[in-house]
Design a protein around this motif. Sequence first.
Motif, mmCIF file in Angstrom:
data_model
loop_
_atom_site.group_PDB
_atom_site.id
_atom_site.type_symbol
_atom_site.label_atom_id
_atom_site.label_comp_id
_atom_site.label_asym_id
_atom_site.label_seq_id
_atom_site.Cartn_x
_atom_site.Cartn_y
_atom_site.Cartn_z
ATOM 1 N N GLU A 26 5.928 7.598 -1.037
ATOM 2 C CA GLU A 26 5.801 6.715 -0.111
ATOM 3 C C GLU A 26 6.468 4.910 -0.831
ATOM 4 O O GLU A 26 6.676 3.486 -0.048
ATOM 5 C CB GLU A 26 4.614 6.756 0.440
ATOM 6 C CG GLU A 26 4.458 5.258 1.555
ATOM 7 C CD GLU A 26 3.772 5.858 2.314
ATOM 8 O OE1 GLU A 26 2.656 4.750 2.332
ATOM 9 O OE2 GLU A 26 2.278 6.589 1.545
ATOM 10 N N ALA B 20 0.346 -1.379 -0.041
ATOM 11 C CA ALA B 20 0.057 -0.209 0.419
ATOM 12 C C ALA B 20 0.510 1.302 0.101
ATOM 13 O O ALA B 20 1.163 1.800 0.706
ATOM 14 C CB ALA B 20 -0.727 0.512 1.325
ATOM 15 N N PHE B 21 0.809 2.303 -0.290
ATOM 16 C CA PHE B 21 1.073 3.580 -0.413
ATOM 17 C C PHE B 21 0.575 4.567 -1.022
ATOM 18 O O PHE B 21 -0.502 4.199 -2.071
ATOM 19 C CB PHE B 21 2.486 3.520 -2.100
ATOM 20 C CG PHE B 21 2.096 3.708 -3.045
ATOM 21 C CD1 PHE B 21 2.309 4.088 -4.039
ATOM 22 C CD2 PHE B 21 1.492 1.898 -3.629
ATOM 23 C CE1 PHE B 21 1.375 4.147 -5.413
ATOM 24 C CE2 PHE B 21 1.199 1.631 -5.355
ATOM 25 C CZ PHE B 21 0.905 2.431 -6.122
ATOM 26 N N GLU B 22 0.661 5.768 -0.701
ATOM 27 C CA GLU B 22 -0.577 7.053 -1.085
ATOM 28 C C GLU B 22 0.471 7.571 -2.237
ATOM 29 O O GLU B 22 -0.423 8.279 -3.048
ATOM 30 C CB GLU B 22 0.073 8.021 -0.355
ATOM 31 C CG GLU B 22 -1.129 7.836 1.041
ATOM 32 C CD GLU B 22 -2.329 7.176 1.057
ATOM 33 O OE1 GLU B 22 -2.909 8.023 0.584
ATOM 34 O OE2 GLU B 22 -2.992 6.478 1.455
ATOM 35 N N ASP B 23 1.378 7.580 -2.005
ATOM 36 C CA ASP B 23 2.100 8.413 -3.198
ATOM 37 C C ASP B 23 3.255 8.089 -3.895
ATOM 38 O O ASP B 23 4.365 7.295 -3.326
ATOM 39 C CB ASP B 23 1.915 10.439 -2.811
ATOM 40 C CG ASP B 23 3.293 9.929 -1.580
ATOM 41 O OD1 ASP B 23 3.704 9.061 -1.589
ATOM 42 O OD2 ASP B 23 2.608 11.182 -1.107
#
Length: 569
Positions: A499, A493-496
């Motif tokens: 990250e 999982a990553f936001e951008d």
Amino acid sequence: MSASEAWATAAAETTIPQLFSRNAAEFPQRPALTDNGREPRTWTWAEARHEVHELAAGLTALGLQAGQTMLIMMANRAEHWLIDVAAAHIGAVPSTLYPTLSQDQVHYIAQHSRARVVVLDGADQLRRWSKVLRNVSTIEHVVVLDEAAMVSADHRFRTWERLRVLGEQRLHDDPDLVQRTSAAIVPNHPAAILYTSGTTGGQKGVVLTHRNICFAAAALHQITQPERHAPRLCYLPLAHIAERMVGLYAAIHDAAHVHFCADQSRILAALTHARPALFFGVPRIWEKLAAALQKIPAEQRANPQALRARIGLDRALWPSSGAAPIDIGLLEFFSTIGLDIFELWGMTETTGCVTTNSAGARRPGTVGRAVPGVEIRTSPDGEVLVRGPLVCAGYLQPDGVIRPATDADGWLRTGDVGVLDADGFLTITGRKKELIISAGGKNIAPTAVENALTAHPLIGHALAFGDGRPYLVALLVLDEDTAPKWARERGIAFEDRVELAAHPAVRSEVEAAVRAANERLNRPEQVKRYQILGQQWGVEGGELTPTLKLKRRVIHDKYADIIDQLYGD
């Protein structure tokens, strides 16, 4: 005169309108263009001739004269192709601009070229021209294809349909107008200007003549020998010399059937529809096609011809790659399905292809032999020199003068460094100005290092640095398509992008990629330290040219602090 000499002599004395008129006369009912856009249509050569003449007459009605410049910013579509050829019929000089150029870049070109007429698709392009239309006084007319983009308050604006009506009226009054203007064109007249976006400097206007273009198209025909009316796919920007040759000029020379693809994300569908005989792809395109094939279940990969058909290249005579080095692993992958990619080399100043591999004369890792009628050699310092009828007239100067690009003996210094083997095959090792000279005095071609790093699908771009330093370091950018997909498949999982670049699994995979690259490189070329950046590199950000080459000086300046940190203790 032998047959091998006759084609070269004839090509050097030919113009674009002559080739186009021949097609309309000999093959009037054969298809010339197919555009599968919002309103799909196919033009025969007779219909294309009628429209070209209408547009050419319309341009004369606007006052465009022989030798004057017309700038185009349009998608790959039939109208773009037709207006370009129309300008050539009246001796005007068309120049297509990359759709990704900034307002400042567009302003520079408009001012430098002293353009009189501008042709645009619609509102998206018009936004990039707002500064030009406020400040450049030479622009007398703006033609827009999309009527919704008309600026009625500006007297310079005309719709595409209005241009055609003007042409129709002019031809009614003077039916022989276009035949007369095109007959006055001679081979050494300028036929196009292409603005190159250098990796270290500003843009240069490369002037190509009718002789340059017709000779280059004929030389390519000698190598590829396509049948008349065989399909082509026009999908790269027509500001790119490779597309102008394959999808426009060589297509006219060969009386090919040109299919258009305005959206590169739909290239696979366009390829399978067109099934082109000649196809040029930059390495990035070949990577995407390989990825599409690798998605096919293993049990469905038994038939090589069926796999070639899945990417629309089952009839390809000359599947080629250039503009940047292509990974040997990619060449080997396509060879397993019976598709030999022919590496080539050329530049805008040489009207495209100078050397190419071909059927029966292929040596992977090289860019092939010189095309017929062209001489190549290397200087004592390894720079590749080219001489022949396809070398450009020169560079356009702000006062309209064309400054020659060659020396007194006709040799063009290309700026590329290479090695010619005993059989005439050329290997390009780097750019002369880009060579890294380490603190130990070792000359290193950064492209070799960068190509080894980007061989891993997770790494989209890499820049090697080390001039005057004890070892090499690298800036790495994750592939904008592959990296997010790779992460999702592993439940990351990553936001951008920042990250994602910092995630331990990504860093571990990139570390393995750097180790694998170093194993392929000699010791001075090996990367000792690197940084994974959380940003993307692109044309808009200034890190890449419109042909997706690294703008090294920009990157060096932009990331100077990070580079310095990589050399810290």
